[in-house]
Scaffold this motif. Structure first.
Motif, PDB file in Angstrom:
ATOM      1  N   THR A 380      92.181  51.228  51.554  1.00  0.00           N
ATOM      2  CA  THR A 380      91.056  51.252  52.479  1.00  0.00           C
ATOM      3  C   THR A 380      91.469  50.583  53.777  1.00  0.00           C
ATOM      4  OG1 THR A 380      89.442  51.131  50.668  1.00  0.00           O
ATOM      5  CG2 THR A 380      88.661  50.559  52.866  1.00  0.00           C
ATOM      6  N   ILE A 381      91.193  51.257  54.881  1.00  0.00           N
ATOM      7  CA  ILE A 381      91.388  50.665  56.212  1.00  0.00           C
ATOM      8  C   ILE A 381      90.048  50.732  56.927  1.00  0.00           C
ATOM      9  CG2 ILE A 381      92.621  50.801  58.403  1.00  0.00           C
ATOM     10  CD1 ILE A 381      94.859  52.243  56.938  1.00  0.00           C
ATOM     11  N   GLU A 382      89.532  49.573  57.298  1.00  0.00           N
ATOM     12  CA  GLU A 382      88.230  49.499  57.971  1.00  0.00           C
ATOM     13  C   GLU A 382      88.395  48.775  59.306  1.00  0.00           C
ATOM     14  OE1 GLU A 382      83.621  48.267  56.920  1.00  0.00           O
ATOM     15  OE2 GLU A 382      85.269  47.210  55.934  1.00  0.00           O
ATOM     16  N   TRP A 383      87.946  49.439  60.371  1.00  0.00           N
ATOM     17  CA  TRP A 383      88.066  48.871  61.713  1.00  0.00           C
ATOM     18  C   TRP A 383      86.706  48.908  62.389  1.00  0.00           C
ATOM     19  CZ3 TRP A 383      89.763  51.628  66.718  1.00  0.00           C
ATOM     20  CH2 TRP A 383      89.940  50.675  67.739  1.00  0.00           C
ATOM     21  N   LYS A 384      86.274  47.747  62.865  1.00  0.00           N
ATOM     22  CA  LYS A 384      85.029  47.620  63.618  1.00  0.00           C
ATOM     23  C   LYS A 384      85.362  47.066  65.000  1.00  0.00           C
ATOM     24  CE  LYS A 384      82.090  46.838  59.554  1.00  0.00           C
ATOM     25  NZ  LYS A 384      81.143  45.898  58.887  1.00  0.00           N
ATOM     26  N   PRO A 385      85.692  47.943  65.936  1.00  0.00           N
ATOM     27  CA  PRO A 385      86.066  47.448  67.269  1.00  0.00           C
ATOM     28  C   PRO A 385      84.938  46.720  67.980  1.00  0.00           C
ATOM     29  CG  PRO A 385      85.848  49.849  67.254  1.00  0.00           C
ATOM     30  CD  PRO A 385      85.788  49.404  65.843  1.00  0.00           C
ATOM     31  N   ASP A 386      83.685  47.064  67.667  1.00  0.00           N
ATOM     32  CA  ASP A 386      82.537  46.343  68.216  1.00  0.00           C
ATOM     33  C   ASP A 386      81.376  46.535  67.256  1.00  0.00           C
ATOM     34  OD1 ASP A 386      81.218  48.854  68.876  1.00  0.00           O
ATOM     35  OD2 ASP A 386      82.594  48.979  70.584  1.00  0.00           O
ATOM     36  N   LEU A 392      86.373  54.104  59.006  1.00  0.00           N
ATOM     37  CA  LEU A 392      86.790  53.835  57.630  1.00  0.00           C
ATOM     38  C   LEU A 392      87.696  54.963  57.157  1.00  0.00           C
ATOM     39  CD1 LEU A 392      86.357  51.970  55.116  1.00  0.00           C
ATOM     40  CD2 LEU A 392      84.567  53.557  54.425  1.00  0.00           C
ATOM     41  N   TYR A 393      88.857  54.592  56.626  1.00  0.00           N
ATOM     42  CA  TYR A 393      89.800  55.580  56.093  1.00  0.00           C
ATOM     43  C   TYR A 393      90.188  55.168  54.683  1.00  0.00           C
ATOM     44  CZ  TYR A 393      93.916  58.532  55.539  1.00  0.00           C
ATOM     45  OH  TYR A 393      94.826  59.447  55.075  1.00  0.00           O
ATOM     46  N   THR A 394      90.033  56.096  53.712  1.00  0.00           N
ATOM     47  CA  THR A 394      90.300  55.791  52.304  1.00  0.00           C
ATOM     48  C   THR A 394      91.170  56.880  51.687  1.00  0.00           C
ATOM     49  OG1 THR A 394      88.220  56.864  51.706  1.00  0.00           O
ATOM     50  CG2 THR A 394      88.170  54.473  51.970  1.00  0.00           C
ATOM     51  N   MET A 440      85.925  58.425  58.054  1.00  0.00           N
ATOM     52  CA  MET A 440      84.550  58.321  58.512  1.00  0.00           C
ATOM     53  C   MET A 440      84.507  57.596  59.848  1.00  0.00           C
ATOM     54  SD  MET A 440      81.657  56.308  58.938  1.00  0.00           S
ATOM     55  CE  MET A 440      81.871  54.842  57.935  1.00  0.00           C
ATOM     56  N   PHE A 441      83.773  58.174  60.801  1.00  0.00           N
ATOM     57  CA  PHE A 441      83.568  57.567  62.115  1.00  0.00           C
ATOM     58  C   PHE A 441      82.075  57.434  62.350  1.00  0.00           C
ATOM     59  CE2 PHE A 441      82.508  58.166  66.600  1.00  0.00           C
ATOM     60  CZ  PHE A 441      83.222  57.125  67.188  1.00  0.00           C
ATOM     61  N   LEU A 454      80.677  61.096  61.708  1.00  0.00           N
ATOM     62  CA  LEU A 454      81.602  62.177  61.423  1.00  0.00           C
ATOM     63  C   LEU A 454      82.371  61.861  60.146  1.00  0.00           C
ATOM     64  CD1 LEU A 454      83.108  62.755  64.993  1.00  0.00           C
ATOM     65  CD2 LEU A 454      81.186  63.959  63.941  1.00  0.00           C
ATOM     66  N   ASN A 455      82.551  62.845  59.277  1.00  0.00           N
ATOM     67  CA  ASN A 455      83.345  62.689  58.056  1.00  0.00           C
ATOM     68  C   ASN A 455      84.327  63.845  57.930  1.00  0.00           C
ATOM     69  OD1 ASN A 455      82.541  60.412  56.035  1.00  0.00           O
ATOM     70  ND2 ASN A 455      80.606  61.112  56.934  1.00  0.00           N
ATOM     71  N   GLN A 456      85.580  63.510  57.660  1.00  0.00           N
ATOM     72  CA  GLN A 456      86.579  64.530  57.372  1.00  0.00           C
ATOM     73  C   GLN A 456      87.220  64.189  56.037  1.00  0.00           C
ATOM     74  OE1 GLN A 456      90.277  64.604  57.303  1.00  0.00           O
ATOM     75  NE2 GLN A 456      90.016  66.763  56.766  1.00  0.00           N
TER      76      GLN A 456
END
Length: 905
Positions: A380-386, A392-394, A440-441, A454-456
């Motif tokens: 899991t990679i989770e990034w919250k720039p603000d 989220l990438y899993t 997920m964005f 957005l989900n891919q």
């Protein structure tokens, strides 16, 4: 059963005795200036001598509170606290069987500059939507794990399987200082980490995937966040255990966790041949069987294995979990697991089927050996720039090989005498390679609640199987020929899905919300099979069997556009309506010269509606399911003299109508939970099998559409807890559930409707006293019924009674005595199968070393050697009874050692 009832009555008498000759208090809490009632203030009763907690509660909406059954033979004090106000304290003088009215109590608002007194202990505090428990207040026994502490908390229910409910809602995730610990399954932490590591326990709604609060409160699960003591944040913790037993039984395992501020690294492993049963069940479950990195590895048995089909299973499994925070905005998780299992099983079954021509009796028995080796990697990679954006990438990978062997023999007869006997010897090798990811964005647009998501997603699944089978069928009738089939069967399949979806969320006013959903999917599905008969001259498998081969390919495009409109009458009353425009383009390639390929295009419109009224919700949706390409293959495949199948290229898709009802109500003051749910699916053009069985048992099957199929599942529970006391806690639970399946069926010339009913109810009582005595007792009744209409077939009922009880006594010091008893009774099981069993497990544990870090456990599983695995089911005017090999009596000696190392800053 009588013993269980007596135990329940004894518990009730014990609780009544405990409440006798006690005092009580009541009052109302108000703001000192506005005189408005203060809700959710904590009222705690302490023993003035040692400051231990006696009882606690929260104030209601009108500010009122009441606490009863308080001791009168000691000096008590009451403390009332809530965030933003000064703390109220008062000594109490209670009288027996008299309610002391403290009257209106006013709290003074605390200024921002006012210093909070250190050392004030509040059992429960409410901060916005988060409930926080002070772990120091809830005293546990030495060597207790987190699960033991959770059992003491009000509103928290720990079930027999280790799953957790808070206020009647399932706990989806458990975090440690906000970080994932071996993925999402709470049991890894609750059963392995020591309770004395914790400072606070926080509980809040799981809105991680629902930031816009689209779901109603009753549909949202819970998250538990364990806040560690400061010294734990730089520590190394773990435990190791090992044991040996009779009948060659063994177990070994361990867990090691290293905490370094933002970095967590954990290793976990086990090896055993105990099927995770007996007293080792909880311990081995904690070392295995959990979901990791959102990649579903618990549910498919990636770690710890899963043994659904009986038998004796040996397991070797290990894993690595790494969590790291890079500042407050970036979080990463990596998980790797390996699991190897070896399952040996023997089984037997008997079946009887009545047709319009005869009565067929079949008997089979055999053995199999299944080996599985699986590796899985998830992250899991989770990034919250603000504060307005989340990415989220899993990703996840898995690789598995599974060699197996099967040997079984059987016979079939009718009312005239024997028909056939058969012998089968098969060996094969399965393999599967799987990859999936989800990106997920999420981004908030402005300050009015607008957002876009957005989900891919990609799911790539490739499986293969190569098997050799030798099957001998001996016929005793002229209409069936004796056969010797020696074959090589190579199979392979691909199931790939590529998806892209978007959601636009726009609150138009405070009461009106508009959404637009789009979803595009492409699916590639293939199925290949090549069968070769053995050339008896050369001894090689070179004779291609064209009638059993296949090379199927499906290309499937699905596109949805769905606008949704929500109207909120009040905060807890709303209606949501939507209209789903769906197109499907399905192309089926059979790759046979004599069979035409089939392309179908569908233009569909699905309405949807959802109603939420306080504790009640109801919804309606529709969907379209196309038939499987394998069922559409319009050729006849003859597997042997007794079984052949023909597909139907004219099968139509099924349209489903789903109705869901849900009721959830939790009374915090009474610690009472009531819930009910049901899910009903109506199928138009349901796909069913049409079977013809002749007088000697030869089966011919094809597939047709029929209307009016119904599937229903329902369940509910009523739970009442008594946890306002530190010395004793009690819980009462009554749950029920069931299902209904109605479908048309064909059997020779008969066409009718089959109804399958299932209902079960479970009553449970648990009692804990002063961390010394723990008693759990339960009774479960299950009935399964198969009935038929439009035909003259007999109804088949199967009843199961289960009574269980377990007791744990932690006395004298350093000793733990445990006993579990289960009685199972199946009155309808036929001759030759065991109808009942008494399962008794016993154990004694000696705690040793400083802080009870070491423990030696001597245990016996299934003392009377009566454990059984028997199933009975019915369908198409047949009854089948099956028995599987299962783990039976053994004795074990196990030693466990816990260790810890703390580093100062």
């Amino acid at each position: 059963m009588q013993k269980s009832i007596l135990l329940m009555l004894s518990l009730s008498i014990l609780a009544s005795t405990a409440l006798a000759q006690r005092g009580s208090i009541k009052g109302v809490i108000l703001d000192s200036i506005s005189k408005a009632p203060i809700e959710r203030a904590t009222i705690a009763i302490f023993n003035q001598k040692d400051t231990s907690l006696i009882a606690y509660t929260l104030s209601q909406k009108d500010g009122s509170f009441k606490l009863s059954a308080l001791p009168i033979d000691i000096s008590n004090s009451v403390t009332i606290s809530i965030m933003g106000y000064t703390t109220f304290r008062k000594a109490l003088k209670l009288k027996p069987n008299v309610s002391t009215d403290l009257g209106p109590l006013t709290l003074i608002a605390r200024s921002l500059r006012e210093v909070v007194i250190k050392g004030e202990r509040t059992p429960i505090s409410v901060k916005k939507d988060t409930i926080e428990f002070d772990a120091e207040v809830f005293k546990t026994r030495p060597n207790a794990v987190v699960e033991d502490l959770l059992r003491l908390l009000p509103g928290v229910q720990v079930n027999y399987d280790g799953s957790i409910l808070v206020n009647g809602k399932k706990v989806n995730r458990l975090l440690i200082d906000g970080k994932r610990f071996f993925g999402n399954d709470p049991k890894v932490a609750t059963k392995n980490l020591d309770a004395d590591m914790l400072d606070k326990i926080q509980v809040y709604d799981d809105r991680e995937d629902d930031p816009d609060h689209k779901l109603s409160d009753k549909d949202v699960g819970k998250v538990i966040n364990l806040k560690m003591k400061n010294k734990i944040k730089k520590s190394t913790l773990g435990k190791l255990y090992g044991g040996i037993g009779t009948r060659g039984r063994y177990e070994v395992g361990g867990i090691l966790s290293n905490f370094r501020d933002t970095l967590q690294v954990s290793l976990i492993g086990l090896s055993n041949n105990l099927n995770s049963t007996g007293f080792s069940q909880d311990e081995l479950y904690t070392m295995g069987g959990f979901n990791r990195s959102q990649s579903g590895q618990y549910y498919d048995g990636t770690f710890g294995g899963q043994n659904w089909g009986g038998g004796i299973q040996s397991i070797t499994s290990g894993g690595l979990n790494v969590n790291n925070d890079y500042g407050e905005r970036l979080r990463m998780n990596l998980t790797y697991f390996y699991t190897g299992t070896n399952t040996v099983n023997t089984s037997k079954n008997q079946s009887q089927q009545t047709t319009d021509q005869t009565v067929l009796n079949s008997q089979y028995q055999g053995s199999n050996n299944n080996i599985s080796r699986k590796q899985a990697i998830g992250g899991t990679i989770e990034w919250k720039p603000d504060s307005n954006m989340r990415i989220l990438y899993t990703p996840n990978f898995s690789f598995q090989t599974s060699p197996s062997t099967y040997i079984y023999a059987g016979s079939t007869s009718n009312i005239q005498g024997p028909i056939t006997s058969s012998f089968t010897n098969q060996s094969g090798d399965d393999n599967s390679n799987n990859f999936g990811h989800n990106f997920m964005f999420y981004h908030k647009l402005g300050h009015k609640g607008k957002s876009i998501t957005l989900n891919q997603s990609i799911s790539l699944n490739n499986t293969g199987n190569s098997s050799y089978s030798l099957q001998k069928i001996v016929s005793y009738v002229s209409s069936i020929q004796t056969q010797l089939l020696d074959r090589l069967d190579d199979q392979g399949s691909v199931n790939n899905t590529f998806g892209l979806s978007a959601n636009y969320y726009h609150p138009i006013t405070k009461k009106i919300i508009a959404e637009l959903n789009t979803n595009s999917r492409y699916l590639l599905i293939t199925g290949k099979e090549f069968v070769f008969d053995k050339n008896q001259t050369t001894g090689l498998y070179t004779l291609f069997n064209d009638s059993l081969g296949k090379n199927l390919v499906r290309h499937w495009f699905v596109q949805n556009i769905k606008p949704v409109l929500t109207y909120k009458f009040k905060d807890d009353i709303s209606i949501k309506v939507g209209l789903d425009f769906e197109t499907q383009n399905v192309t089926n390639y059979f790759n046979i010269d004599t069979v035409r390929n089939i392309n179908k295009k569908y233009f569909l419109l699905f309405p949807s509606v959802e109603l939420n009224v306080k504790s009640f919700s109801a919804s309606y949706t529709e969907a379209y399911d196309v038939p499987g390409i394998d069922n559409m293959l319009p050729i006849t495949r003859v597997y042997n003299a007794l079984y052949k199948v023909t597909g139907n290229a004219d099968l139509m898709p099924s349209r489903t109508h789903d109705f869901r009802l849900n009721y959830y109500k939790y009374n915090n003051d009474k610690q009472l939970n009531i819930s009910f749910w049901t899910w009903v699916t109506l199928l138009q053009n349901a796909i069913i099998s049409k079977t013809t069985i002749d007088a000697v048992g030869a089966h011919t099957t094809n597939f047709v559409n029929r209307n009016s199929s119904i599937r229903e599942n329902f369940g509910g529970n009523i739970d009442k807890q008594f946890k306002a006391r530190q010395k004793w806690q009690m819980g009462l639970s009554n749950s029920f559930g069931g299902s209904l399946y109605k479908a048309a069926f064909f059997l020779n010339a008969d066409e009718g409707t089959q109804y399958d009913y299932r209902f079960n109810t479970t009553q449970n009582i648990n009692f804990n006293y002063n961390k010394v005595l723990s008693i759990n007792t339960n009774y479960q009744f299950t009935i399964q019924s198969t009935r038929y209409k439009e035909v003259n077939y007999a109804t088949v009922n199967t009843l199961t009674h289960t009574v269980g009880s377990d007791i744990s006594v932690r006395w004298p010091v350093h000793f733990v005595f445990e006993a579990k008893y289960n009685y199972n009774y199946r009155p309808q099981v036929g001759q030759g199968f065991q109808r009942s069993s008494n399962i008794v497990n016993l154990a004694v544990t000696l705690l040793m070393l400083k802080k009870d870090k070491g423990q030696l456990k001597l245990s016996v599983y299934d003392l009377f050697d009566q454990n059984i695995s028997v199933y009975r089911y019915a369908g198409q005017n047949s009854i089948t009874t099956s028995e599987q090999q299962i783990l039976k009596r053994y004795f074990t000696a196990t030693y466990q050692y816990k260790f810890s190392s703390y580093k100062s800053k």
